[in-house]
Structure formats: structure tokens, C-alpha cells
Design an enzyme around this catalytic site. Sequence first.
Site, short mmCIF file in Angstrom:
data_model
loop_
_atom_site.label_atom_id
_atom_site.label_comp_id
_atom_site.label_asym_id
_atom_site.label_seq_id
_atom_site.Cartn_x
_atom_site.Cartn_y
_atom_site.Cartn_z
N PHE A 59 -16.81 42.79 35.47
CA PHE A 59 -15.40 42.43 35.69
C PHE A 59 -15.33 41.60 36.96
O PHE A 59 -15.81 42.03 38.02
CB PHE A 59 -14.51 43.66 35.81
CG PHE A 59 -13.06 43.29 36.00
CD1 PHE A 59 -12.29 42.88 34.91
CD2 PHE A 59 -12.46 43.34 37.24
CE1 PHE A 59 -10.95 42.51 35.07
CE2 PHE A 59 -11.12 42.98 37.41
CZ PHE A 59 -10.36 42.57 36.32
N ASP A 84 -20.79 40.26 43.57
CA ASP A 84 -19.36 40.58 43.53
C ASP A 84 -19.20 41.98 44.12
O ASP A 84 -19.46 42.98 43.45
CB ASP A 84 -18.85 40.52 42.09
CG ASP A 84 -17.36 40.89 41.99
OD1 ASP A 84 -16.80 41.37 43.00
OD2 ASP A 84 -16.76 40.69 40.92
N LYS A 137 -10.27 43.88 47.76
CA LYS A 137 -9.84 45.29 47.73
C LYS A 137 -9.82 45.98 49.09
O LYS A 137 -8.87 45.80 49.84
CB LYS A 137 -10.67 46.05 46.70
CG LYS A 137 -10.35 45.58 45.26
CD LYS A 137 -10.76 46.56 44.19
CE LYS A 137 -10.10 46.24 42.87
NZ LYS A 137 -10.90 45.41 41.96
C1 LIG Z 1 -10.80 44.16 41.20
C2 LIG Z 1 -12.00 43.33 41.01
C3 LIG Z 1 -11.92 41.93 40.92
C4 LIG Z 1 -10.60 41.19 40.91
O1 LIG Z 1 -9.88 41.39 42.08
P1 LIG Z 1 -8.31 40.99 42.09
O2 LIG Z 1 -7.91 41.23 43.52
O3 LIG Z 1 -7.63 41.89 41.12
O4 LIG Z 1 -8.20 39.58 41.72
C5 LIG Z 1 -13.09 41.22 40.83
N1 LIG Z 1 -14.29 41.83 40.80
C6 LIG Z 1 -14.41 43.17 40.88
C7 LIG Z 1 -15.76 43.79 40.87
C8 LIG Z 1 -13.27 43.97 40.97
O5 LIG Z 1 -13.38 45.29 41.01
#
Ligand SMILES: *Cc1c(COP(=O)(O)O)cnc(C)c1O
Length: 392
Positions: A129, A214, A243
Site C-alpha cells: 500500500f 516506504d 504518519k
Molecule cells: C498510510 C500509508 C501511505 C499513504 O499515506 P497518506 O498520508 O494516506 O497519503 C503510504 N504508504 C504506507 C505504507 C502507508 O501506510
Amino acid sequence: MSDAVMPTYARIDLAFERGEGPYLYTAENRRYLDFAGGIAVNSLGHSHPKLVAALEEQGRKLWHVSNLYRITGGETLAERLVANSFADKVFFTNSGTEALEGAIKLARKYHSHNGNPQKYRIITCDSAFHGRTMTALSAAGNAKHLDGFGPQTPGFDHVAFENLNELRAAIGDETAAIMVEPIQGEGGIRAASMDFLKDLRTVCDEFGLLLIFDEVQCGNGRTGKLFAHEWADIEPDVLATAKGLGGGFPMGAFMATNKAAAGMVPGTHGSTYGGNPLAMAIGNAVLDVLLEDGFMESVISISDYTRTKLENLVANNPAIFEEVRGAGLMLGLKCRVPNTDVIAAMREGGLLSVGAADNVIRLLPPLVIERSHVDEAIAILEDVCKGMSQAA
Ligand SMILES: *Cc1c(COP(=O)(O)O)cnc(C)c1O
């Protein structure tokens, strides 16, 4: 619930009025222990005094000026992130998905800057994701998320998570980078092995690819290191985070080595809001706490405590739970019954969590929880199990 809000979420009919540390309160003063943490965002809990102070102080001085000017708070935050990571350069964004977009652009630019514009493809993992922009959706390749949104952004090759053979076979003349979550969050709290992360570094070096991590969810102290890949003793070329970085204020960043960022010259990327003074003040306040002497040790210690308690819970309730997953305070309970049933029962009992793919419950408490909070959560989970066993 209001019809005016676009119904893209199946929201729970519950609204909170205030938060304090690991607790959330409704207007009727019902208290919930928050082990969802705004999806790993509220890294320091709710209304942390240092974050509130930073917000108030900066709020009275200056919110936004745009990136036409120097932003000294951003210079400080970038320097601190650089001093405490592999990176030499930082670009601030407003969200995680924008941080990934930036990382992807940087990786493509790196190769074109070095005379290889044909190298633009990025290898990503199944059940990843990376956020909800078209490019991030194309990167992750989740058919459910892409359905109905027309053509994808080209340039992504998907391989099975943790499958080095498949990954090596996917590398071609057009490959620019490999992009992986060291711990998959939405995909079901699946932690890559240290060996896989090390192998990624080796493969990238062998083929001249950039390694992009990521760490939007697993970064910022969540595993007891500032960034999760540090456990594997290797360094990426590029990293995206968000986050927990803002502790609840919307912000993210992508970071890179000087070598990887060589193509990111004036005019190549931008953001109106990204890195504005208000965000930077709060980011610096978050980092003040994360970088305090002994803070990461305390995260590791409370993580170990939590994990042991959860392992016991799972061992005692084999009909409900299969295993504990994850690392640090990014933990998952793989369920044998529908995770949504367990999550609802937990919420009834006053404990908030969040679902993930693969029938997993995510526990993402603030990094500042104490043993008493963990004990409280475990007691609620035990009650939930008792209730479900009796019902069965
Ligand atoms: C939450 C998340 C995203 C996206 O972040 P947003 O602030 O919602 O755009 C991307 N990569 C990972 C691994 C995430 O947990």
C-alpha cells in the site's frame, strides 16, 4: 451521519470530542483506549503537551509563507533528519502518498539525469500500500483500489513480497528502482525478514537500481528505531515517510542520498503547503521527543512487554487468533474468525484498533504507552475472547 460527506469510507458511528495520551473521549465522556492511533499517526498520543505548546507558539507567529522563501524550521528539521538517518536531502510533503510520488519522481529523474531516461520502471510488491493517488495506486497494484479509475500510471512491475527469485527475474533494462515497505501495514502487518532487506540492497547495488523504502507507517520510531530498516543494518537510497512524523499534523517527507537526489534541481518538484512553518514547528517538536535520550529504548521495552502479552493471549485463544505479527508497536493479530467481528467487540469493550488485509487486526498504540495501558488492552481482549468463545 451527514449526507454531505462523500461516502468513500464505511465509517463507524462514533465521534470523539477530545483526546489525552492514549485515550479518546466522546462528547458523552465515554473513554476509549486508542490502539489505532489514527492509523499510526498519533505517535505521541493525543494532546501531547509538547506538541500543543509548539502548535500554540507557532500558531501565534506564522503559519504559511510558501516555498518561495526560506523556512528556517524546515531547514532545522531537515538537518535533524539527515543527522539521524542515511539521507542527505529532505523534501517535505503534506501526506504519505505525496511522499511516495516524490520518491518515484526522484528515482526516475536520477536515471534520466545520469543519461538513462529509458530506466523508469519500478519493482513493487504484491499486497503493498502506497497511498491513493493514481501513481501510488498503480505502484501498489491493488485491483480493488484501481477499479473504475481508468488507465494506470505505467511503469510498475509487481512481484511477490519477500520473493527474491521473482524479484531478480523482474529486473530489466528499463528498471529504475525497487520500492518496498519494510513492514507492510495495510497488507496485513507483514514484516520483511532482515535477510530480504539485506538482499534488496545487494540486488540494487548489483544492477545499479535505487532502493526506495516506504516507511510511511513503520517509520518515526514505531519499531524502536527512527526508521525500521535500521534493524537490518542496511541503508536505502530513498525513503518516504509521513504518519507519525507529524504526530497528528498532516505532513510527510521524502529523503534521499546526495547521489540519488542529484537530478532534483530547482524547478523539478514543488508543493504549495509542503513544509510550511506550522508543520515544521510540530515536526520538530515530535522529533524532540523521539530523539530524547532513552526514548527508543523505552519503545523497545514496552514493545517487548506488549508482544509477550499478545503471544500469551494468542496461545490461550487458538480458536480466535492464529499469530502475532509485526515489530515494535506495529503489531498485528492474525485472526481465525472475521477480524471485523473482533474489532467491533474490542470497540464495545473500549479498545480501538484497525483492520488490515489478510484478516489481521492492527495494534498501533502511541509510542508513549505504559504497562498499565497494555494490561488494560489485554484485559479487554481477554474479555472479548471469553465472549466469543461462549457465543461459539
Ligand atoms: C498510510 C500509508 C501511505 C499513504 O499515506 P497518506 O498520508 O494516506 O497519503 C503510504 N504508504 C504506507 C505504507 C502507508 O501506510
